[in-house]
Write an enzyme that holds these catalytic residues in place. Structure first.
Site, PDB file in Angstrom:
ATOM      1  N   HIS A 158       0.822  -1.154   0.056  1.00 48.63           N
ATOM      2  CA  HIS A 158      -0.015   0.069   0.065  1.00 48.63           C
ATOM      3  C   HIS A 158       0.899   1.287   0.199  1.00 48.63           C
ATOM      4  O   HIS A 158       0.483   2.234   0.516  1.00 48.63           O
ATOM      5  CB  HIS A 158      -1.022  -0.002   1.107  1.00 48.63           C
ATOM      6  CG  HIS A 158      -1.851  -1.164   1.600  1.00 48.63           C
ATOM      7  ND1 HIS A 158      -2.876  -1.355   0.960  1.00 48.63           N
ATOM      8  CD2 HIS A 158      -1.398  -2.367   2.184  1.00 48.63           C
ATOM      9  CE1 HIS A 158      -3.116  -2.626   1.291  1.00 48.63           C
ATOM     10  NE2 HIS A 158      -2.365  -3.367   1.783  1.00 48.63           N
ATOM     11  N   SER A 279      15.729  20.746 -16.449  1.00 45.03           N
ATOM     12  CA  SER A 279      14.709  21.639 -16.915  1.00 45.03           C
ATOM     13  C   SER A 279      15.120  22.868 -17.346  1.00 45.03           C
ATOM     14  O   SER A 279      16.090  23.348 -17.140  1.00 45.03           O
ATOM     15  CB  SER A 279      13.690  21.949 -15.334  1.00 45.03           C
ATOM     16  OG  SER A 279      13.282  23.239 -15.351  1.00 45.03           O
ATOM     17  N   LYS A 285      16.789  21.414 -11.372  1.00 44.16           N
ATOM     18  CA  LYS A 285      16.066  20.024 -11.585  1.00 44.16           C
ATOM     19  C   LYS A 285      16.988  18.957 -12.053  1.00 44.16           C
ATOM     20  O   LYS A 285      17.929  19.258 -13.129  1.00 44.16           O
ATOM     21  CB  LYS A 285      14.961  20.161 -12.324  1.00 44.16           C
ATOM     22  CG  LYS A 285      13.777  20.868 -11.731  1.00 44.16           C
ATOM     23  CD  LYS A 285      13.134  20.138 -10.679  1.00 44.16           C
ATOM     24  CE  LYS A 285      12.049  19.092 -11.162  1.00 44.16           C
ATOM     25  NZ  LYS A 285      11.036  19.357 -11.848  1.00 44.16           N
ATOM     26  N   GLU A 292       9.981   7.871 -17.068  1.00 47.02           N
ATOM     27  CA  GLU A 292       8.690   8.640 -17.437  1.00 47.02           C
ATOM     28  C   GLU A 292       8.128   8.377 -18.717  1.00 47.02           C
ATOM     29  O   GLU A 292       7.206   7.887 -19.006  1.00 47.02           O
ATOM     30  CB  GLU A 292       8.892  10.076 -16.954  1.00 47.02           C
ATOM     31  CG  GLU A 292       8.632  10.488 -15.465  1.00 47.02           C
ATOM     32  CD  GLU A 292       9.165  12.039 -15.680  1.00 47.02           C
ATOM     33  OE1 GLU A 292       8.344  12.626 -14.921  1.00 47.02           O
ATOM     34  OE2 GLU A 292      10.312  12.426 -15.995  1.00 47.02           O
TER      35      GLU A 292
END
Ligand code: ARG
Length: 462
Positions: A158, A279, A285, A292
């Site tokens: 979970h 970024s 970043k 992804e």
């Protein structure tokens, strides 16, 4: 229509240009050309073998087809939309090369059994390539796992801290998923590898062909027993898309974990510069674009599976032009799976660094040793459910006191239950918590070491 009429004399006027474009598949089925040439060569050999054409004619056709192969490989074969599809494109070029004899190639054959043959040859090849890539992926997983038997990582259910794990055990889970993918593709391949060649348009042919001969030349394991089924079956492609979807499920799950692990919240891995991106506005970043993208591309493959199922479900026997729609999704799925497997393999191999110190610390900062306290009591005769309830209470009071289980004094333990002794501290240390799970298939270090040996043996044996 250009100089060469594709259709029979029944047609008097040419196709509307927009309809010709709409109808054509050459833009994408050109990818099948090598398979089309190989299939046609086998067909030509069979025509000669059975005496339907002469030996000399057969040899000329095979040589002409070989010339087209060379032209294509040298980048000199660029059929346009007027060819409609790869099959017509090849036939036209063949007639240019060998003259009228080229018009004999299509004896006892239809584009329906031809395209089925091409697609199967293509997929058989691609499946083998994907299986090889799966093996590389597994090898990299094993290499990393072998370095991290003793590295602990929080285990979750979970997405809540559950019980600590050996990192190797966690990575091996993906090894086994990939193993099933590898086996599943082998199974799919058995049904891909059946020849529809010689089924004709739908009903077979009036010529004395030898379907087993072409099947043998093309390394098919068998032939379709029913001509209608042979030309209209796409189960093999659907099965492949199912298998491809599951590969993507597995890659996507791993991707999701890597993305989480690379976040500031987890800090379990560092992304290396070779596999991360920045970024355009936020200079701090470092983004996990690779996992992804893999996670994002997964939907395409699922979509192609769905599209193929829906495309098939209402088709009356036998060939319908709808079937031309089987290709783009199939090609895209093959390309997507291959690209994702390659990217994930590289990411694992050189794009990730597990932060050992951080992982070591992470497993000490939670209650993921609570089960082991209950197990401790249960091993000393306390019924498990009773022990479970007792530990639940301890967890509650510890949280309230801002303590972890390891912070309780022996006094406190003994007050909770007289069965507790000084060895409770060792029993709940993360390393012992992992080591103790020595049941078959569990995360105990001894189990994991055996599992690693077995896994390596498994992929080197086959
Ligand atoms: N381009 C077609 C396809 O991909 C080839 C088969 C065409 N057959 C036909 N009867 N129109 O399915």
């Amino acid at each position: 229509m250009t100089e060469q009429q594709t259709w029979s004399q029944r047609f008097e006027s040419a196709l509307h240009p927009a309809i010709a474009r709409f109808n054509a598949s050459i833009n994408f089925d050109i990818q099948l050309i090598e398979y089309d040439l190989t299939g046609s060569q086998a067909h030509a050999k069979m025509l000669a073998h059975t005496g339907i054409i002469s030996q000399a004619e057969g040899e000329q056709l095979v040589a002409g087809l070989e010339q087209i192969r060379q032209e294509y490989r040298q980048g000199k074969f660029h059929p346009g939309i007027e060819a409609e599809d790869v099959h017509f494109a090849v036939e036209r070029r063949l007639v240019e090369i060998v003259g009228d004899l080229g018009k004999k190639l299509h004896t006892a054959r239809s584009r329906n059994d031809q395209v089925g043959t091409d697609t199967r040859l293509y997929l058989r090849d691609q499946i083998q390539q994907i299986r090889n890539q799966l093996r590389e992926f597994q090898l990299v997983l094993l290499d990393i796992a072998e370095q991290h038997v003793e590295t602990l990582i929080p285990g979750y259910t979970h997405l809540q801290r559950a019980q600590p794990l050996s990192l190797a055990h966690h990575l091996l889970a993906y090894f086994h998923m990939a193993q099933r993918d590898w086996e599943r593709l082998a199974d799919v391949s058995r049904r891909v590898n059946i020849s529809p060649l010689g089924c004709g348009a739908l009903a077979g042919t009036t010529f004395p062909i030898d379907r087993h001969y072409t099947a043998q030349l093309l390394d098919f394991e068998g032939v379709y027993a029913n001509s209608l089924d042979g030309v209209s079956d796409r189960d093999f492609a659907i099965e492949f898309l199912c298998a491809a979807s599951l590969i993507m499920v597995h890659l996507s799950r791993l991707s999701e974990e890597v993305i989480l692990w690379a976040s500031e919240e987890f800090r379990f891995v560092t992304l290396k510069d070779s596999c991360a991106t920045g970024s355009s506005i936020m200079p701090q970043k470092k983004n996990p674009d690779v996992p992804e993208l893999v996670r994002g591309k997964t939907g395409r493959v699922f979509g192609h599976l769905q599209a193929m199922l829906v495309m098939m479900k209402g088709l009356p026997l036998a060939y319908n032009k709808d079937l031309q729609e089987d290709k783009e999704g199939l090609f895209d799925s093959v390309n997507t799976v291959k690209a994702c497997l390659q990217a994930m393999t590289i990411l694992l191999q050189e794009g990730l660094e597990f932060r050992k110190a951080r992982l070591e610390q992470a497993v000490t900062e939670d209650f993921s040793n609570a089960t082991d306290v209950a197990d401790y009591l249960a091993a000393r005769g306390v019924p498990f459910r009773e022990a479970y309830n007792l530990v639940g209470k301890v967890v509650k009071t510890s949280i309230a006191a801002g303590k972890l289980l390891k912070d309780l004094s022996l006094e406190e333990w003994k007050q909770l239950h007289p069965a507790f002794a000084a060895d409770i501290y060792e029993a709940i240390s993360p390393r012992q918590v992992v080591a103790a799970r020595n049941s078959y298939g569990g995360t105990g270090f001894a189990q994991v070491r055996q599992a690693l040996v077995a896994a390596r043996a498994q992929i080197t044996a086959e």
